[in-house]
Design a protein around this motif. Structure first.
Motif, mmCIF file in Angstrom:
data_model
loop_
_atom_site.group_PDB
_atom_site.id
_atom_site.type_symbol
_atom_site.label_atom_id
_atom_site.label_comp_id
_atom_site.label_asym_id
_atom_site.label_seq_id
_atom_site.Cartn_x
_atom_site.Cartn_y
_atom_site.Cartn_z
ATOM 1 N N ASP A 181 3.494 -7.488 0.562
ATOM 2 C CA ASP A 181 3.758 -6.918 2.111
ATOM 3 C C ASP A 181 2.886 -7.488 2.793
ATOM 4 O OD1 ASP A 181 4.957 -5.083 3.743
ATOM 5 O OD2 ASP A 181 3.716 -3.689 3.565
ATOM 6 N N PHE A 216 10.321 -0.341 -10.506
ATOM 7 C CA PHE A 216 11.695 0.434 -11.249
ATOM 8 C C PHE A 216 12.720 -0.962 -11.248
ATOM 9 C CE2 PHE A 216 15.630 2.386 -10.650
ATOM 10 C CZ PHE A 216 15.498 3.192 -11.941
ATOM 11 N N LYS A 231 13.807 -3.280 -14.438
ATOM 12 C CA LYS A 231 15.194 -3.074 -15.155
ATOM 13 C C LYS A 231 15.521 -4.513 -15.347
ATOM 14 C CE LYS A 231 18.312 -1.892 -12.127
ATOM 15 N NZ LYS A 231 18.563 -1.407 -11.074
ATOM 16 N N LYS A 251 5.647 4.791 -2.845
ATOM 17 C CA LYS A 251 7.019 4.791 -3.157
ATOM 18 C C LYS A 251 7.434 3.425 -3.222
ATOM 19 C CE LYS A 251 7.816 8.048 0.106
ATOM 20 N NZ LYS A 251 6.415 8.597 0.197
ATOM 21 N N PHE A 252 7.145 2.496 -2.376
ATOM 22 C CA PHE A 252 7.735 1.037 -2.324
ATOM 23 C C PHE A 252 7.120 0.499 -3.650
ATOM 24 C CE2 PHE A 252 7.627 -3.317 -1.627
ATOM 25 C CZ PHE A 252 8.995 -3.649 -0.870
ATOM 26 N N LYS A 285 11.947 -5.343 5.551
ATOM 27 C CA LYS A 285 12.016 -3.979 5.095
ATOM 28 C C LYS A 285 13.062 -3.248 6.093
ATOM 29 C CE LYS A 285 7.942 -2.835 2.840
ATOM 30 N NZ LYS A 285 6.619 -2.000 2.701
ATOM 31 N N PRO A 286 13.806 -2.292 5.751
ATOM 32 C CA PRO A 286 14.181 -1.834 4.447
ATOM 33 C C PRO A 286 15.402 -2.855 3.973
ATOM 34 C CG PRO A 286 15.475 -0.434 6.018
ATOM 35 C CD PRO A 286 14.506 -1.558 6.777
ATOM 36 N N PHE A 287 15.196 -3.178 2.726
ATOM 37 C CA PHE A 287 16.324 -4.109 2.069
ATOM 38 C C PHE A 287 16.826 -3.663 0.762
ATOM 39 C CE2 PHE A 287 11.959 -5.505 0.952
ATOM 40 C CZ PHE A 287 11.947 -5.334 -0.650
ATOM 41 N N ASP A 288 18.109 -3.839 0.528
ATOM 42 C CA ASP A 288 18.787 -3.506 -0.855
ATOM 43 C C ASP A 288 17.685 -3.904 -2.115
ATOM 44 O OD1 ASP A 288 20.212 -3.316 -3.150
ATOM 45 O OD2 ASP A 288 22.096 -3.413 -1.900
ATOM 46 N N PRO A 289 17.374 -3.052 -3.027
ATOM 47 C CA PRO A 289 16.604 -3.557 -4.074
ATOM 48 C C PRO A 289 17.224 -4.714 -4.658
ATOM 49 C CG PRO A 289 16.792 -1.164 -4.175
ATOM 50 C CD PRO A 289 17.746 -1.816 -3.021
ATOM 51 N N LYS A 321 6.602 1.900 -6.404
ATOM 52 C CA LYS A 321 7.487 2.616 -7.567
ATOM 53 C C LYS A 321 8.640 1.817 -7.633
ATOM 54 C CE LYS A 321 5.414 7.202 -7.840
ATOM 55 N NZ LYS A 321 5.722 8.579 -7.084
ATOM 56 N N LEU A 322 9.434 1.541 -6.393
ATOM 57 C CA LEU A 322 10.898 1.069 -6.214
ATOM 58 C C LEU A 322 10.874 -0.260 -6.623
ATOM 59 C CD1 LEU A 322 13.846 1.569 -5.263
ATOM 60 C CD2 LEU A 322 12.909 0.693 -3.006
ATOM 61 N N ASP A 356 0.880 -1.173 -0.078
ATOM 62 C CA ASP A 356 0.043 -0.058 -0.092
ATOM 63 C C ASP A 356 0.849 1.420 0.125
ATOM 64 O OD1 ASP A 356 0.832 -0.501 2.616
ATOM 65 O OD2 ASP A 356 -0.652 0.321 3.547
ATOM 66 N N ASP A 357 2.039 1.033 -0.060
ATOM 67 C CA ASP A 357 2.934 2.349 0.110
ATOM 68 C C ASP A 357 3.452 2.609 -1.518
ATOM 69 O OD1 ASP A 357 4.787 4.289 0.303
ATOM 70 O OD2 ASP A 357 6.328 3.224 1.310
#
Lengths: 457, 108
Positions: A55, A22, A26, A15-16, A105-109, A18-19, A12-13
């Protein structure tokens, strides 16, 4: 394949979302994002995905509820559960429900990319395994027990009935009549079908090694026991143990067999610890067990314990009417394997096949068709392609008294020698094939070759 | 002393981040600044649930972008919101706000 996989991300975030989109796009993944479990469930219903990254804490339906719902619906899509630090209370439950991995969370993408690749690999392997299991099940379906004759139909009915229970089964029949095929059909259509099918040929082992093979052994139990070894009873846990040639089990081992059948508990050879195994037992033999019981060579109590359900596989000579459909089946099978385009057999070849005595039963017929397919150069198997001995042979005619000169062991040895030489010649000295045609193990065949000093003619 | 504190509050904070995040981070920074305003407004109306949720989300994503302080401050805000600790929220919010105003990204 993995790079193009479809992944659903539920969080539900924004920004998360989007990250994740992305990072995963990629790496070539196709990403769908959702705000909660309900949206995710609907999206998966419309457009199935190969991986779900969700999540744990979300409004309306959280990650764990989403996972539970999907598993209840029978969806086994790999699932990665993401938790925020300090909210991992339900991790164990998620693992029980088949979460491949969970990340905090948080973790390296890049971590999510590695986790996704791992989960997708596991997903692909799981799917492949389930497809293979399905293929094996199809191979041993009742439809593959070929024969419309009354004797085969009766055997098929009994196999079907046996598959619906967990009772011990005893399959009787001559060498090559399809006893193992029947055992596999019972297993792959029965309640233990998702468990292993563990076959063991009791005649292939001497007394001591048979016990070690069946019950396993601990390191140091005997000279060559360099490490602990699991026995077939242990390996057959939740599945089926198929004891072939059970009539060859020595009396000393029969007592131990009886105990494990009664209690489903045993110890490894040289071991102290009692082990449990939940197996189904199917035994088979080409010997007359009742006769062995009468002769004191087979325990009566074990015989009754084994033969809760009896199935008799008929010899081929008792259902000759099934030969055309069996030939058709093997012809299709071996033309496919050998990538040949053979449609049929000449009338002459079929006539010879139908009048052959087939002492090695369906297995011998199968070998003959396989060999004919290999020899055939056109699209029809001719008489010349058949590797059958057409002349009169001692094993194929009614013997008369002049064949029996000498003592019983001498006559038996002479017949045995002749049969082995013939099988080896017919199978171009490929021992595995000759042993199969003779219905003995390769080890036994090698021993006999040495014993009779046989060589290529 | 006062001058020194003032200097520290206006000092730039240079953070070296993954160049691949160049498309995302400027947008995220604006979002976080707006969230500071949202938290301030939520505090006015004692809406601790909104503060907890926004803090929780910051905690989850900051470190993933290489911004550990966002994760740390998000955690502090979440915990303070759970405890309905108004004063603590105000202090953490000012620290966060100051960080967001001063942070500069170097993509390398």
């Amino acid at each position: 394949m993995i790079g193009n996989s479809k992944i659903l991300v539920a969080d539900d975030d924004p920004k998360f979302q989007k990250l994740m989109r992305f990072t995963l796009e990629k790496h070539g993944f196709e990403v769908t994002v959702c705000n909660d479990g309900i949206e995710a469930k609907e999206a998966i219903g419309h457009n199935p995905v190969e991986l779900i990254i969700s999540d744990y804490v979300m409004p309306n339906m959280d990650g764990l509820q989403l996972l539970k719902t999907l598993r209840e619906e029978g969806r086994d899509t790999p699932f990665i559960l993401i938790t925020a630090h300090g909210s991992i209370d339900s991790t164990m439950e998620a693992i029980k429900l088949g979460t491949v991995e969970y990340l905090t969370k948080p973790f390296d993408p890049e971590e999510i990319v590695l986790a996704a690749q791992k989960a997708l690999n596991i997903g692909h392997m799981t799917r492949e395994l389930s497809e293979l299991r399905e293929a094996v099940r199809a191979k041993y379906s009742f439809e593959n027990l070929i024969g419309q004759s009354p004797s085969m139909q009766e055997a098929c009915r009994n196999i079907h009935k046996a598959s619906q229970t967990t009772a011990n089964v005893l399959i009787l029949g001559e060498t090559g009549t399809g006893k193992e095929l029947a055992a596999r059909a019972i297993h792959y259509n029965g309640p233990s079908k998702t468990g292993p099918f563990i076959p063991v040929s009791c005649s292939a082992f001497s007394g001591g090694t048979l016990e070690s093979e069946l019950f396993g052994h601990v390191k140091g139990a005997f000279t060559d026991a360099y490490r602990d070894h699991k026995g077939r009873f242990e390996l057959a846990d939740k599945g089926t143990l198929f004891l072939d040639e059970v009539g060859d089990v020595p009396l000393s081992t029969q007592v131990k067999l009886l105990r494990v059948l009664q209690e489903k508990r045993f110890e490894r050879v040289g071991g102290q610890q009692t082990l449990d195994s939940d197996f189904r037992l199917i035994a088979a033999t080409n010997k007359d067990l009742k006769d062995l019981v009468r002769g004191g060579l087979f325990r009566e109590d074990l015989f009754y314990r084994l033969s809760v359900i009896n199935i008799t596989m008929p010899p081929l000579r008792k259902h000759l009417e099934d030969i055309p459909s069996l030939v058709k089946h093997f012809l299709q099978q071996y033309t496919r394997i050998n990538k040949k385009d053979i449609k049929t057999l000449s009338l002459e070849a079929m006539k010879v096949i139908q009048s052959h005595p087939w002492p090695g039963n369906v297995r011998q017929l199968e070998n003959a068709v396989e060999s004919a397919v290999a020899m055939c150069e056109g699209n029809m198997i001719k008489l010349a392609d058949l590797q059958l001995e057409l002349g009169e042979l001692p094993s194929e005619r009614t013997p008369d008294s002049k064949d029996y000169q000498g003592s019983l062991p001498q006559v038996v040895a002479a017949v045995e020698r002749q049969m082995i030489q013939k099988a080896l010649d017919q199978n171009e000295w490929v021992k595995a094939r000759a042993a199969k045609a003779l219905g003995v193990s390769e080890r036994v065949l090698s021993y006999k070759i040495d014993k009779y000093g046989l060589g290529k003619g | 002393m006062s001058d020194s504190n003032e200097t520290r509050r206006t000092e730039r904070i240079i953070v070296h981040v993954d160049p691949e995040l160049e498309d995302l981070l400027p947008g995220f920074l604006e979002d976080w600044k707006e969230e500071v305003t949202s938290i301030r407004e939520a505090l006015e109306r004692n809406d601790y649930e909104t503060i907890r949720k926004l803090g929780h989300n910051m905690k989850g994503i900051g470190g993933s972008c290489g911004l550990e302080p966002i994760t740390d401050m998000g955690r502090l805000l979440e915990e303070a919101a759970k405890a309905m600790a108004q004063e603590a929220i105000r202090v953490h919010l000012e620290t966060l706000s100051s960080y967001l105003e001063r942070v500069e990204f170097v993509y390398e």
